[in-house]
Design a protein around this motif. Structure first.
Motif, PDB file in Angstrom:
ATOM      1  N   ILE A  10       0.840  -1.204   0.000  1.00 33.77           N
ATOM      2  CA  ILE A  10       0.000   0.000   0.000  1.00 33.77           C
ATOM      3  C   ILE A  10       0.872   1.250   0.000  1.00 33.77           C
ATOM      4  N   LEU A  11       1.938   1.244   0.806  1.00 32.94           N
ATOM      5  CA  LEU A  11       2.850   2.380   0.875  1.00 32.94           C
ATOM      6  C   LEU A  11       3.560   2.595  -0.462  1.00 32.94           C
ATOM      7  N   LEU A  12       3.979   1.510  -1.097  1.00 32.67           N
ATOM      8  CA  LEU A  12       4.635   1.607  -2.401  1.00 32.67           C
ATOM      9  C   LEU A  12       3.683   2.175  -3.452  1.00 32.67           C
ATOM     10  N   ARG A  13       2.444   1.712  -3.442  1.00 28.64           N
ATOM     11  CA  ARG A  13       1.439   2.243  -4.391  1.00 28.64           C
ATOM     12  C   ARG A  13       1.202   3.729  -4.158  1.00 28.64           C
ATOM     13  N   ALA A  14       1.118   4.122  -2.896  1.00 28.55           N
ATOM     14  CA  ALA A  14       0.912   5.537  -2.577  1.00 28.55           C
ATOM     15  C   ALA A  14       2.095   6.366  -3.080  1.00 28.55           C
ATOM     16  N   ARG A  15       3.305   5.889  -2.839  1.00 31.45           N
ATOM     17  CA  ARG A  15       4.494   6.626  -3.286  1.00 31.45           C
ATOM     18  C   ARG A  15       4.534   6.748  -4.805  1.00 31.45           C
ATOM     19  N   MET A  16       4.203   5.688  -5.490  1.00 33.29           N
ATOM     20  CA  MET A  16       4.188   5.731  -6.957  1.00 33.29           C
ATOM     21  C   MET A  16       3.128   6.711  -7.448  1.00 33.29           C
ATOM     22  N   SER A  17       1.971   6.716  -6.806  1.00 34.47           N
ATOM     23  CA  SER A  17       0.900   7.651  -7.189  1.00 34.47           C
ATOM     24  C   SER A  17       1.352   9.094  -7.006  1.00 34.47           C
ATOM     25  N   TYR A  18       1.978   9.371  -5.863  1.00 36.64           N
ATOM     26  CA  TYR A  18       2.458  10.738  -5.615  1.00 36.64           C
ATOM     27  C   TYR A  18       3.573  11.121  -6.576  1.00 36.64           C
ATOM     28  N   LEU A  19       4.428  10.184  -6.933  1.00 37.20           N
ATOM     29  CA  LEU A  19       5.482  10.462  -7.907  1.00 37.20           C
ATOM     30  C   LEU A  19       4.876  10.826  -9.257  1.00 37.20           C
ATOM     31  N   ILE A  20       3.891  10.074  -9.688  1.00 34.92           N
ATOM     32  CA  ILE A  20       3.228  10.345 -10.971  1.00 34.92           C
ATOM     33  C   ILE A  20       2.568  11.723 -10.946  1.00 34.92           C
ATOM     34  N   VAL A  21       1.880  12.046  -9.858  1.00 37.65           N
ATOM     35  CA  VAL A  21       1.230  13.361  -9.758  1.00 37.65           C
ATOM     36  C   VAL A  21       2.284  14.465  -9.760  1.00 37.65           C
ATOM     37  N   ALA A  22       3.389  14.277  -9.037  1.00 36.83           N
ATOM     38  CA  ALA A  22       4.450  15.287  -9.011  1.00 36.83           C
ATOM     39  C   ALA A  22       5.014  15.510 -10.413  1.00 36.83           C
ATOM     40  N   ILE A  23       5.202  14.443 -11.173  1.00 44.19           N
ATOM     41  CA  ILE A  23       5.721  14.566 -12.545  1.00 44.19           C
ATOM     42  C   ILE A  23       4.718  15.302 -13.434  1.00 44.19           C
ATOM     43  N   ILE A  24       3.441  14.991 -13.287  1.00 43.90           N
ATOM     44  CA  ILE A  24       2.407  15.685 -14.072  1.00 43.90           C
ATOM     45  C   ILE A  24       2.395  17.175 -13.736  1.00 43.90           C
ATOM     46  N   VAL A  25       2.459  17.505 -12.459  1.00 38.34           N
ATOM     47  CA  VAL A  25       2.456  18.911 -12.041  1.00 38.34           C
ATOM     48  C   VAL A  25       3.716  19.611 -12.552  1.00 38.34           C
ATOM     49  N   MET A  26       4.864  18.924 -12.494  1.00 39.58           N
ATOM     50  CA  MET A  26       6.107  19.494 -13.015  1.00 39.58           C
ATOM     51  C   MET A  26       5.960  19.771 -14.518  1.00 39.58           C
ATOM     52  N   PHE A  27       5.404  18.824 -15.243  1.00 42.37           N
ATOM     53  CA  PHE A  27       5.186  19.000 -16.681  1.00 42.37           C
ATOM     54  C   PHE A  27       4.287  20.209 -16.941  1.00 42.37           C
ATOM     55  N   LEU A  28       3.199  20.337 -16.192  1.00 39.77           N
ATOM     56  CA  LEU A  28       2.299  21.479 -16.362  1.00 39.77           C
ATOM     57  C   LEU A  28       3.019  22.795 -16.065  1.00 39.77           C
ATOM     58  N   GLY A  29       3.888  22.783 -15.053  1.00 41.40           N
ATOM     59  CA  GLY A  29       4.658  23.984 -14.727  1.00 41.40           C
ATOM     60  C   GLY A  29       5.597  24.388 -15.855  1.00 41.40           C
ATOM     61  N   GLY A  59       5.915  15.856  -4.005  1.00 48.36           N
ATOM     62  CA  GLY A  59       7.206  15.220  -3.773  1.00 48.36           C
ATOM     63  C   GLY A  59       7.408  14.869  -2.306  1.00 48.36           C
ATOM     64  N   VAL A  60       6.995  15.779  -1.439  1.00 51.14           N
ATOM     65  CA  VAL A  60       7.072  15.506   0.007  1.00 51.14           C
ATOM     66  C   VAL A  60       6.154  14.340   0.366  1.00 51.14           C
ATOM     67  N   ARG A  61       4.969  14.314  -0.211  1.00 53.31           N
ATOM     68  CA  ARG A  61       4.040  13.198   0.050  1.00 53.31           C
ATOM     69  C   ARG A  61       4.625  11.876  -0.420  1.00 53.31           C
ATOM     70  N   MET A  62       5.351  11.912  -1.550  1.00 49.91           N
ATOM     71  CA  MET A  62       5.981  10.694  -2.039  1.00 49.91           C
ATOM     72  C   MET A  62       7.048  10.213  -1.049  1.00 49.91           C
ATOM     73  N   LEU A  63       7.858  11.132  -0.565  1.00 49.72           N
ATOM     74  CA  LEU A  63       8.933  10.756   0.361  1.00 49.72           C
ATOM     75  C   LEU A  63       8.411  10.324   1.721  1.00 49.72           C
ATOM     76  N   PHE A  64       7.344  10.959   2.165  1.00 51.49           N
ATOM     77  CA  PHE A  64       6.797  10.699   3.495  1.00 51.49           C
ATOM     78  C   PHE A  64       5.340  10.264   3.395  1.00 51.49           C
ATOM     79  N   ALA A  65       5.075   9.265   2.571  1.00 50.10           N
ATOM     80  CA  ALA A  65       3.698   8.823   2.311  1.00 50.10           C
ATOM     81  C   ALA A  65       3.007   8.312   3.565  1.00 50.10           C
ATOM     82  N   GLN A  66       3.768   7.844   4.528  1.00 51.97           N
ATOM     83  CA  GLN A  66       3.180   7.310   5.750  1.00 51.97           C
ATOM     84  C   GLN A  66       2.787   8.426   6.730  1.00 51.97           C
TER      85      GLN A  66
END
Length: 141
Positions: A10-29, A59-66
């Protein structure tokens, strides 16, 4: 599967989800900066910094998903403010880093008080979206 293995998955899935969102937001920026001339002036002027702060939050959520969303909010906002305040320091060595593309994207170039407002909005909106989505998942699952 043990409880420990399930929680790690579950933690790995959460981290991957946050990584994907961070990349999308970076792309939009990056898109907002590159095609700013095609956007309405207020969007072009403010969106890059708002999206940068959102990327930091996710990115912070990805690093500290727990950890809690509230803790991520505090860490992300503190990081954004620290980067902006660091721009008051104008030594030759750090300005050389800021002169590079990556250095400018990460460290910025010069202090603007308005950026603190933009970062606050970016982190707050990202926090709100994160809380909303997490609450929807908890209610449906």
């Amino acid at each position: 599967m043990t409880f420990y293995a399930k929680s790690e998955l579950i933690l790995l899935r959460a981290r991957m989800s946050y990584l994907i969102v961070a990349i999308i937001v970076m792309f939009l920026g990056i898109v907002s900066r590159r095609y700013g001339d095609s956007l309405p002036e207020p969007v072009a002027e403010h969106s890059g910094d708002v999206l940068w702060a959102g990327m930091i939050y996710f990115g912070v959520r990805m690093l500290f998903a727990q950890k809690s969303c509230s803790r991520a909010f505090g860490i992300a906002l503190t990081f954004c403010f620290a980067i902006e305040i660091s721009q008051l320091y104008q030594a030759e060595w750090i300005n050389a880093i800021r002169a590079t593309t990556l250095g400018a994207l990460v460290l910025g170039k010069g202090f603007l008080a308005a950026d603190l407002i933009r970062y606050s909005i970016g982190v707050a909106v990202s926090f709100g979206l994160d809380r909303y989505i997490n609450n929807r998942i908890l209610r449906s699952g």
